[in-house]
Enzyme design. Sequence first.
Site, PDB file in Angstrom:
ATOM      1  N   CYS A 215       0.836  -1.210   0.000  1.00 24.60           N
ATOM      2  CA  CYS A 215       0.000   0.000   0.000  1.00 24.60           C
ATOM      3  C   CYS A 215       0.868   1.257   0.000  1.00 24.60           C
ATOM      4  O   CYS A 215       0.543   2.255  -0.658  1.00 24.60           O
ATOM      5  CB  CYS A 215      -0.903   0.023   1.230  1.00 24.60           C
TER       6      CYS A 215
HETATM    7  C1  BEZ Z   1       0.601  -4.667   1.850  1.00 19.79           C
HETATM    8  O1  BEZ Z   1       0.053  -3.620   1.554  1.00 19.79           O
HETATM    9  O2  BEZ Z   1       1.810  -4.798   1.796  1.00 19.79           O
HETATM   10  C2  BEZ Z   1      -0.208  -5.856   2.283  1.00 19.79           C
HETATM   11  C3  BEZ Z   1      -1.396  -5.676   2.956  1.00 19.79           C
HETATM   12  C4  BEZ Z   1      -2.117  -6.778   3.376  1.00 19.79           C
HETATM   13  C5  BEZ Z   1      -1.649  -8.060   3.092  1.00 19.79           C
HETATM   14  C6  BEZ Z   1      -0.451  -8.233   2.376  1.00 19.79           C
HETATM   15  C7  BEZ Z   1       0.268  -7.114   1.981  1.00 19.79           C
END
Ligand code: BEZ
Length: 211
Positions: A45
């Site tokens: 994100c």
């Molecule tokens: C991420 O944004 O890195 C992420 C969020 C939830 C699960 C796996 C990765």
Amino acid sequence: MSLRLGDIAPDFEAETTEGKIRFHDWLGTSWGVLFSHPKNYTPVCTTELGYTAKLKPEFDKRNVKAIGLSVDKLEDHHGWSKDIEETQGTALNFPLIADADKKVANLYDMIHPNASDTFTVRSVFVIDPNKKIRLSLTYPASTGRNFDEILRVIDSLQLTDHYKVATPVNWKQGEDVIIVPAIKDDDAKTLFPDGWKTLKSYLRIVPQPKS
Ligand code: BEZ
């Protein structure tokens, strides 16, 4: 029931990093890209938000406003924003909805319980100036989205709203397009006076009209 293409994007009020908004008023006459993030302080994100901030001039050129969402509190958004600027080299320049009560996430069906009960999937909604949903995408949490592809689709939508054309596989701005099958050759002569290439009666290629 889930939202479908052509539906009116549901309106809502929400707290964001840029203050309280009513979504439809905030969109005004712009196009919108509403996209969800599973959770704050997560690596994928963080890269997506930084990249979207870098794309602001491209969104502006197309009259598009971006708005992110995650089901965390506003104070957490402010803390995370500093990390995004530090690690991605660009500060957030669009609002991030603080949807801790999941009101907006539920309205847009962004929580898929068989993927996760608590976090949103990576949803994207492209909304036109009439507030209609023109694209929806759903990605899993582990896969970062391609925001260049979202711009590419917006280019196609804005072009095909104005001309009787469709865009072929992997099309990019400036490349040849396809005359829509509903247009008969006689009418195409008026619409495309410089001519086109016929590969099949239903597959007529024409240079991209100016968008
Ligand atoms: C991420 O944004 O890195 C992420 C969020 C939830 C699960 C796996 C990765």
